[in-house]
Design a protein around this motif. Sequence first.
Motif, PDB file in Angstrom:
ATOM      1  N   ASP A  84      16.476 -18.627   5.188  1.00 48.33           N
ATOM      2  CA  ASP A  84      15.659 -18.896   6.368  1.00 48.33           C
ATOM      3  C   ASP A  84      16.214 -18.233   7.620  1.00 48.33           C
ATOM      4  OD1 ASP A  84      13.834 -20.353   4.955  1.00 48.33           O
ATOM      5  OD2 ASP A  84      14.701 -22.309   5.419  1.00 48.33           O
ATOM      6  N   THR A  85      17.535 -18.169   7.747  1.00 51.60           N
ATOM      7  CA  THR A  85      18.132 -17.619   8.962  1.00 51.60           C
ATOM      8  C   THR A  85      17.861 -16.134   9.146  1.00 51.60           C
ATOM      9  OG1 THR A  85      20.199 -17.338   7.726  1.00 51.60           O
ATOM     10  CG2 THR A  85      19.979 -19.331   9.082  1.00 51.60           C
ATOM     11  N   LEU A  86      17.487 -15.438   8.067  1.00 51.79           N
ATOM     12  CA  LEU A  86      17.207 -14.003   8.129  1.00 51.79           C
ATOM     13  C   LEU A  86      15.746 -13.674   7.851  1.00 51.79           C
ATOM     14  CD1 LEU A  86      20.354 -12.765   6.183  1.00 51.79           C
ATOM     15  CD2 LEU A  86      19.865 -12.251   8.578  1.00 51.79           C
ATOM     16  N   ARG A  87      14.931 -14.707   7.670  1.00 51.94           N
ATOM     17  CA  ARG A  87      13.565 -14.484   7.209  1.00 51.94           C
ATOM     18  C   ARG A  87      12.760 -13.587   8.150  1.00 51.94           C
ATOM     19  NH1 ARG A  87      11.265 -16.856   3.302  1.00 51.94           N
ATOM     20  NH2 ARG A  87      12.807 -18.529   3.343  1.00 51.94           N
ATOM     21  N   GLY A  88      12.812 -13.852   9.450  1.00 54.74           N
ATOM     22  CA  GLY A  88      12.037 -13.054  10.387  1.00 54.74           C
ATOM     23  C   GLY A  88      12.409 -11.592  10.347  1.00 54.74           C
ATOM     24  N   ARG A  89      13.726 -11.309  10.240  1.00 54.22           N
ATOM     25  CA  ARG A  89      14.175  -9.919  10.234  1.00 54.22           C
ATOM     26  C   ARG A  89      13.818  -9.200   8.942  1.00 54.22           C
ATOM     27  NH1 ARG A  89      19.956 -11.809  12.250  1.00 54.22           N
ATOM     28  NH2 ARG A  89      18.953 -13.803  11.739  1.00 54.22           N
ATOM     29  N   VAL A  90      13.987  -9.844   7.814  1.00 53.68           N
ATOM     30  CA  VAL A  90      13.649  -9.186   6.544  1.00 53.68           C
ATOM     31  C   VAL A  90      12.141  -9.000   6.409  1.00 53.68           C
ATOM     32  CG1 VAL A  90      13.727  -9.415   4.033  1.00 53.68           C
ATOM     33  CG2 VAL A  90      15.746  -9.972   5.395  1.00 53.68           C
ATOM     34  N   ILE A  91      11.369 -10.016   6.781  1.00 56.60           N
ATOM     35  CA  ILE A  91       9.908  -9.879   6.703  1.00 56.60           C
ATOM     36  C   ILE A  91       9.405  -8.831   7.692  1.00 56.60           C
ATOM     37  CG2 ILE A  91       7.723 -11.097   7.001  1.00 56.60           C
ATOM     38  CD1 ILE A  91       9.297 -11.697   4.412  1.00 56.60           C
ATOM     39  N   SER A  92      10.114  -8.685   8.817  1.00 56.63           N
ATOM     40  CA  SER A  92       9.717  -7.631   9.762  1.00 56.63           C
ATOM     41  C   SER A  92       9.938  -6.246   9.162  1.00 56.63           C
ATOM     42  CB  SER A  92      10.494  -7.772  11.071  1.00 56.63           C
ATOM     43  OG  SER A  92      11.849  -7.381  10.918  1.00 56.63           O
ATOM     44  N   LEU A  93      10.951  -6.096   8.294  1.00 57.59           N
ATOM     45  CA  LEU A  93      11.134  -4.830   7.590  1.00 57.59           C
ATOM     46  C   LEU A  93       9.980  -4.581   6.626  1.00 57.59           C
ATOM     47  CD1 LEU A  93      14.962  -4.926   6.773  1.00 57.59           C
ATOM     48  CD2 LEU A  93      13.803  -3.613   8.554  1.00 57.59           C
ATOM     49  N   PHE A  94       9.533  -5.650   5.954  1.00 58.68           N
ATOM     50  CA  PHE A  94       8.349  -5.532   5.098  1.00 58.68           C
ATOM     51  C   PHE A  94       7.157  -5.044   5.912  1.00 58.68           C
ATOM     52  CE2 PHE A  94       4.346  -7.496   3.808  1.00 58.68           C
ATOM     53  CZ  PHE A  94       4.213  -7.034   2.510  1.00 58.68           C
ATOM     54  N   ALA A  95       6.918  -5.675   7.068  1.00 60.66           N
ATOM     55  CA  ALA A  95       5.772  -5.288   7.896  1.00 60.66           C
ATOM     56  C   ALA A  95       5.914  -3.863   8.398  1.00 60.66           C
ATOM     57  CB  ALA A  95       5.636  -6.258   9.072  1.00 60.66           C
ATOM     58  N   ALA A  96       7.131  -3.487   8.809  1.00 61.01           N
ATOM     59  CA  ALA A  96       7.353  -2.136   9.325  1.00 61.01           C
ATOM     60  C   ALA A  96       7.041  -1.081   8.275  1.00 61.01           C
ATOM     61  CB  ALA A  96       8.797  -2.002   9.805  1.00 61.01           C
ATOM     62  N   LEU A  97       7.510  -1.306   7.049  1.00 60.79           N
ATOM     63  CA  LEU A  97       7.294  -0.316   5.994  1.00 60.79           C
ATOM     64  C   LEU A  97       5.892  -0.387   5.416  1.00 60.79           C
ATOM     65  CD1 LEU A  97      10.741  -0.609   4.191  1.00 60.79           C
ATOM     66  CD2 LEU A  97       9.966   1.196   5.747  1.00 60.79           C
ATOM     67  N   ARG A  98       5.370  -1.608   5.267  1.00 64.20           N
ATOM     68  CA  ARG A  98       4.022  -1.757   4.702  1.00 64.20           C
ATOM     69  C   ARG A  98       2.982  -1.075   5.588  1.00 64.20           C
ATOM     70  NH1 ARG A  98      -0.500  -1.449   4.128  1.00 64.20           N
ATOM     71  NH2 ARG A  98      -2.038  -2.965   3.414  1.00 64.20           N
ATOM     72  N   PHE A  99       3.005  -1.347   6.867  1.00 64.71           N
ATOM     73  CA  PHE A  99       1.967  -0.829   7.756  1.00 64.71           C
ATOM     74  C   PHE A  99       2.403   0.446   8.477  1.00 64.71           C
ATOM     75  CE2 PHE A  99       1.165  -5.385   7.320  1.00 64.71           C
ATOM     76  CZ  PHE A  99      -0.141  -5.356   6.870  1.00 64.71           C
ATOM     77  N   GLY A 100       3.703   0.565   8.771  1.00 60.80           N
ATOM     78  CA  GLY A 100       4.173   1.770   9.440  1.00 60.80           C
ATOM     79  C   GLY A 100       4.064   3.001   8.564  1.00 60.80           C
ATOM     80  N   MET A 101       4.488   2.895   7.292  1.00 64.51           N
ATOM     81  CA  MET A 101       4.371   4.040   6.398  1.00 64.51           C
ATOM     82  C   MET A 101       2.917   4.329   6.040  1.00 64.51           C
ATOM     83  SD  MET A 101       7.361   5.112   6.319  1.00 64.51           S
ATOM     84  CE  MET A 101       7.088   6.450   5.158  1.00 64.51           C
ATOM     85  N   ASP A 102       2.103   3.299   6.004  1.00 67.78           N
ATOM     86  CA  ASP A 102       0.661   3.490   5.839  1.00 67.78           C
ATOM     87  C   ASP A 102       0.125   4.350   6.979  1.00 67.78           C
ATOM     88  OD1 ASP A 102      -2.019   3.286   5.310  1.00 67.78           O
ATOM     89  OD2 ASP A 102      -2.098   1.114   5.278  1.00 67.78           O
ATOM     90  N   ALA A 103       0.590   4.050   8.195  1.00 70.16           N
ATOM     91  CA  ALA A 103       0.132   4.797   9.364  1.00 70.16           C
ATOM     92  C   ALA A 103       0.633   6.239   9.343  1.00 70.16           C
ATOM     93  CB  ALA A 103       0.606   4.096  10.638  1.00 70.16           C
ATOM     94  N   VAL A 104       1.901   6.436   8.992  1.00 67.35           N
ATOM     95  CA  VAL A 104       2.448   7.794   8.923  1.00 67.35           C
ATOM     96  C   VAL A 104       1.705   8.606   7.866  1.00 67.35           C
ATOM     97  CG1 VAL A 104       4.490   9.149   8.300  1.00 67.35           C
ATOM     98  CG2 VAL A 104       4.726   7.140   9.763  1.00 67.35           C
ATOM     99  N   GLY A 105       1.503   7.995   6.701  1.00 68.46           N
ATOM    100  CA  GLY A 105       0.750   8.682   5.656  1.00 68.46           C
ATOM    101  C   GLY A 105      -0.672   8.971   6.075  1.00 68.46           C
ATOM    102  N   GLY A 106      -1.302   8.017   6.772  1.00 67.32           N
ATOM    103  CA  GLY A 106      -2.673   8.229   7.240  1.00 67.32           C
ATOM    104  C   GLY A 106      -2.780   9.362   8.239  1.00 67.32           C
ATOM    105  N   LEU A 107      -1.775   9.476   9.119  1.00 65.60           N
ATOM    106  CA  LEU A 107      -1.776  10.570  10.094  1.00 65.60           C
ATOM    107  C   LEU A 107      -1.707  11.918   9.386  1.00 65.60           C
ATOM    108  CD1 LEU A 107      -1.607  11.610  13.018  1.00 65.60           C
ATOM    109  CD2 LEU A 107       0.880  11.358  12.846  1.00 65.60           C
TER     110      LEU A 107
END
Length: 418
Positions: free
Chosen positions: A354-377
């Motif tokens: 729990d103490t790291l949940r926000g940071r690890v899940i933020s990595l999921f969000a960064a890669l899930r949607f960020g790489m989607d965006a880079v690939g889309g560009l």
Amino acid sequence: MPEPDRALSEPRGWARHAPALRHRNFRRYFAGQAVSVLGSWIQTVAMSWVVYRLTGSAALLGLTAFLSQAPQLLISPLAGVWIDRHDRRRMLLAVQGLNMVQALALAGLAFAGALQPWHLVALAAVQGVLNSFDTPLRQSLLANLVADRRDLQSAVALNASVFTAGRFVGPPVAGLLLGLTSEAICFALNALSYLALVAAVLTMDLGDTRQHAARATSMAAALRAGFAFAWATPPIRTVLVSLAILNATASSAIVLMPIFAKEIFLGDASTLGWLLGAAGAGAVSATALLAGHRPLERIARLVWMGWIIGGAGLAGLCLVQRMELALPMMFLLGAGIAMTNVSTNALLQSLTPDTLRGRVISLFAALRFGMDAVGGLFAGLIAHRLGPVATVMIEAVLLVAALIWLAPRLRALRRQVD
């Protein structure tokens, strides 16, 4: 943690297939999230359509999709530290208010007939910044919505099913609205949809949604701790790398669907709706597999299966020239992407303290949607020169090459989480 619901016992009957729905807080969140996500998908389709209608530019289509997601690559990890330090409920409410302002700005400009391409680019960038906080906030809050930690996997899958159901229902609804009304109506409906999630969150009894231990260190130290944990944990490292590659290739093909609808299949906004709806139907089917209790070893197997199914859909899409043949390919593409993404999220939620949940899940969000965006560009830029079919073919080849490299690591994943 939330207060336990009364007489919470072992799931029986329908609850065995969706045990997270036993929890009152999660049921309220689930309903509010469903309305909000539907509105978001309606706006996403409307924005992509109006960009291509005003400019006819595949490159600008890719740019707006990029800006609406790419900021998550840089901002989401920082947002994760804030999420671990502050009240998640208050942060989520504040972000929903800002999301509403962004949607109302789009609606106002569209109603006034003053919408210009630069408005769409700027407001897509605003949406990208807000998504950097919104996505990890919604994901990290899930652990506070279920009193029985065994139901967390079900909560992750059901939360994903809302998003994928929105992808299934939202595009056809958006296509219908665009045919009967206007883009302005779509944007205004999205603004109103945020009220449903706000109302749900305000009526929940969540207790303290902060992790106080995270405040004892500096922002930089807390950020490093999140990265260090993710990299030093082999199954988490593997699924994050897999996530980044899949979304940079297979998932980014979705941004080209307005071009496929108009130029390849000679259709209109409703054609776009059906293509995206088919992908959404596949995603809904895939997420249903994870709604119940499953051992981590089986979840790890679904990461691998998602790659195979998504790759088959992507390869098939570049070979068909008829709408009725493209729909099953989009179904497979949506199913494969969702299977890998949701399985990855479930593994991360289960393996992260729990103490790291926000940071690890933020990595999921960064890669899930960020790489989607880079690939889309890049997909938009390549399609501008080579056309959409050649672009999807290139993505399929890259996906196969990546799968060959990842295969032994994905097979080892099942042993690592057992």
